[in-house]
Scaffold this motif. Structure first.
Motif, PDB file in Angstrom:
ATOM      1  N   THR A  14      74.782  61.959  47.544  1.00  0.00           N
ATOM      2  CA  THR A  14      75.691  62.795  46.767  1.00  0.00           C
ATOM      3  C   THR A  14      75.282  62.987  45.317  1.00  0.00           C
ATOM      4  N   GLY A  15      74.353  62.183  44.819  1.00  0.00           N
ATOM      5  CA  GLY A  15      73.986  62.268  43.417  1.00  0.00           C
ATOM      6  C   GLY A  15      74.978  61.551  42.525  1.00  0.00           C
ATOM      7  N   GLY A  16      75.932  60.907  43.099  1.00  0.00           N
ATOM      8  CA  GLY A  16      76.950  60.200  42.313  1.00  0.00           C
ATOM      9  C   GLY A  16      77.668  59.207  43.186  1.00  0.00           C
ATOM     10  N   GLY A  17      78.656  58.591  42.612  1.00  0.00           N
ATOM     11  CA  GLY A  17      79.465  57.654  43.364  1.00  0.00           C
ATOM     12  C   GLY A  17      78.934  56.245  43.375  1.00  0.00           C
ATOM     13  N   GLY A  18      77.807  56.024  42.704  1.00  0.00           N
ATOM     14  CA  GLY A  18      77.238  54.688  42.698  1.00  0.00           C
ATOM     15  C   GLY A  18      78.185  53.651  42.133  1.00  0.00           C
ATOM     16  N   SER A  19      78.754  53.942  40.981  1.00  0.00           N
ATOM     17  CA  SER A  19      79.667  52.965  40.378  1.00  0.00           C
ATOM     18  C   SER A  19      80.994  52.911  41.111  1.00  0.00           C
ATOM     19  N   ILE A  20      81.351  53.994  41.776  1.00  0.00           N
ATOM     20  CA  ILE A  20      82.598  53.997  42.553  1.00  0.00           C
ATOM     21  C   ILE A  20      82.523  52.926  43.638  1.00  0.00           C
ATOM     22  N   PHE A  21      81.344  52.731  44.194  1.00  0.00           N
ATOM     23  CA  PHE A  21      81.142  51.671  45.178  1.00  0.00           C
ATOM     24  C   PHE A  21      80.747  50.355  44.529  1.00  0.00           C
ATOM     25  N   ALA A  22      79.910  50.427  43.504  1.00  0.00           N
ATOM     26  CA  ALA A  22      79.357  49.202  42.924  1.00  0.00           C
ATOM     27  C   ALA A  22      80.429  48.308  42.318  1.00  0.00           C
ATOM     28  N   MET A  23      81.313  48.855  41.519  1.00  0.00           N
ATOM     29  CA  MET A  23      82.310  48.019  40.850  1.00  0.00           C
ATOM     30  C   MET A  23      83.190  47.254  41.837  1.00  0.00           C
ATOM     31  N   PRO A  24      83.814  47.908  42.806  1.00  0.00           N
ATOM     32  CA  PRO A  24      84.630  47.129  43.758  1.00  0.00           C
ATOM     33  C   PRO A  24      83.807  46.115  44.550  1.00  0.00           C
ATOM     34  N   LEU A  25      82.596  46.497  44.944  1.00  0.00           N
ATOM     35  CA  LEU A  25      81.755  45.557  45.684  1.00  0.00           C
ATOM     36  C   LEU A  25      81.385  44.351  44.832  1.00  0.00           C
ATOM     37  N   LEU A  26      81.037  44.589  43.578  1.00  0.00           N
ATOM     38  CA  LEU A  26      80.674  43.488  42.687  1.00  0.00           C
ATOM     39  C   LEU A  26      81.862  42.563  42.428  1.00  0.00           C
ATOM     40  N   ILE A  27      83.043  43.154  42.265  1.00  0.00           N
ATOM     41  CA  ILE A  27      84.234  42.356  41.950  1.00  0.00           C
ATOM     42  C   ILE A  27      84.791  41.673  43.193  1.00  0.00           C
ATOM     43  N   TYR A  28      85.009  42.427  44.258  1.00  0.00           N
ATOM     44  CA  TYR A  28      85.742  41.902  45.406  1.00  0.00           C
ATOM     45  C   TYR A  28      84.859  41.312  46.504  1.00  0.00           C
ATOM     46  N   MET A  51      65.173  55.890  40.425  1.00  0.00           N
ATOM     47  CA  MET A  51      64.315  55.981  41.608  1.00  0.00           C
ATOM     48  C   MET A  51      64.568  57.299  42.346  1.00  0.00           C
ATOM     49  N   GLY A  52      65.839  57.653  42.513  1.00  0.00           N
ATOM     50  CA  GLY A  52      66.166  58.919  43.169  1.00  0.00           C
ATOM     51  C   GLY A  52      65.635  60.119  42.399  1.00  0.00           C
ATOM     52  N   ALA A  53      65.726  60.066  41.068  1.00  0.00           N
ATOM     53  CA  ALA A  53      65.231  61.176  40.242  1.00  0.00           C
ATOM     54  C   ALA A  53      63.719  61.300  40.337  1.00  0.00           C
ATOM     55  N   VAL A  54      63.025  60.171  40.354  1.00  0.00           N
ATOM     56  CA  VAL A  54      61.561  60.196  40.478  1.00  0.00           C
ATOM     57  C   VAL A  54      61.159  60.812  41.818  1.00  0.00           C
ATOM     58  N   LEU A  55      61.839  60.409  42.882  1.00  0.00           N
ATOM     59  CA  LEU A  55      61.528  60.975  44.197  1.00  0.00           C
ATOM     60  C   LEU A  55      61.857  62.467  44.256  1.00  0.00           C
ATOM     61  N   ALA A  56      62.982  62.865  43.645  1.00  0.00           N
ATOM     62  CA  ALA A  56      63.357  64.281  43.633  1.00  0.00           C
ATOM     63  C   ALA A  56      62.401  65.101  42.772  1.00  0.00           C
ATOM     64  N   ALA A  57      61.850  64.488  41.733  1.00  0.00           N
ATOM     65  CA  ALA A  57      60.924  65.198  40.846  1.00  0.00           C
ATOM     66  C   ALA A  57      59.668  65.630  41.597  1.00  0.00           C
ATOM     67  N   ASP A  60      60.250  68.913  42.577  1.00  0.00           N
ATOM     68  CA  ASP A  60      60.624  69.759  41.435  1.00  0.00           C
ATOM     69  C   ASP A  60      62.114  70.120  41.449  1.00  0.00           C
ATOM     70  N   LEU A  61      62.962  69.158  41.845  1.00  0.00           N
ATOM     71  CA  LEU A  61      64.400  69.417  41.960  1.00  0.00           C
ATOM     72  C   LEU A  61      65.209  69.196  40.688  1.00  0.00           C
ATOM     73  N   PRO A  62      64.935  68.167  39.891  1.00  0.00           N
ATOM     74  CA  PRO A  62      65.813  67.944  38.734  1.00  0.00           C
ATOM     75  C   PRO A  62      65.733  69.087  37.719  1.00  0.00           C
ATOM     76  N   VAL A  63      66.873  69.378  37.116  1.00  0.00           N
ATOM     77  CA  VAL A  63      66.939  70.320  36.011  1.00  0.00           C
ATOM     78  C   VAL A  63      66.887  69.455  34.762  1.00  0.00           C
ATOM     79  N   TRP A  64      65.698  69.325  34.194  1.00  0.00           N
ATOM     80  CA  TRP A  64      65.467  68.327  33.153  1.00  0.00           C
ATOM     81  C   TRP A  64      66.310  68.501  31.899  1.00  0.00           C
ATOM     82  N   PRO A  65      66.579  69.719  31.402  1.00  0.00           N
ATOM     83  CA  PRO A  65      67.447  69.811  30.213  1.00  0.00           C
ATOM     84  C   PRO A  65      68.856  69.256  30.472  1.00  0.00           C
ATOM     85  N   ALA A  66      69.411  69.556  31.618  1.00  0.00           N
ATOM     86  CA  ALA A  66      70.738  69.024  31.956  1.00  0.00           C
ATOM     87  C   ALA A  66      70.682  67.517  32.134  1.00  0.00           C
TER      88      ALA A  66
END
Length: 114
Positions: A14-28, A51-57, A60-66
């Motif tokens: 999804t390109g996101g959601g890492g902390s949405i899973f990481a925080m509860p997993l780390l705490i609970y 790592m995901g950005a390097v693989l996507a690069a 030529d997928l990342p929009v580097w200015p953004a």
């Protein structure tokens, strides 16, 4: 390891959601207190995202200015957030995290289902 794999899978899909899973997993699941889970989550999600950005690069997928704009904002905001969190009760940190997760879900729902 399984918790980290779940975080990496969420980021990769999804390109996101890492902390949405990481925080509860780390705490609970791993039993870290919130003040320890925050920097661990930041480091783990950052390394996973890099790592995901390097693989996507390669494709030529990342929009580097953004990416640079968001990245620089995060570099500025994360230390400020960590500093502010030092004086907060754990319940406020976890409650704030939950509120941000809910807001994220509502924003995503608005974008996808309009």
């Amino acid at each position: 390891m399984a918790s980290g794999t779940a975080v990496g899978l969420a980021l990769g899909l999804t390109g996101g959601g890492g902390s949405i899973f990481a925080m509860p997993l780390l705490i609970y699941v791993l039993g870290l207190p919130p003040d320890r889970a925050v920097p661990v989550s930041l480091a783990a999600v950052a390394l996973t995202a890099l790592m995901g950005a390097v693989l996507a690069a390669r494709d030529d997928l990342p929009v580097w200015p953004a990416a640079a704009t968001f990245g620089l904002g995060g570099i500025i905001g994360a230390p400020v957030g960590i500093f502010l969190a030092r004086g907060l009760d754990e319940r406020i940190i976890v409650g704030g995290f939950a509120a941000l997760a809910l807001i994220s879900m509502l924003l995503f729902r608005k974008r996808v289902y309009r």
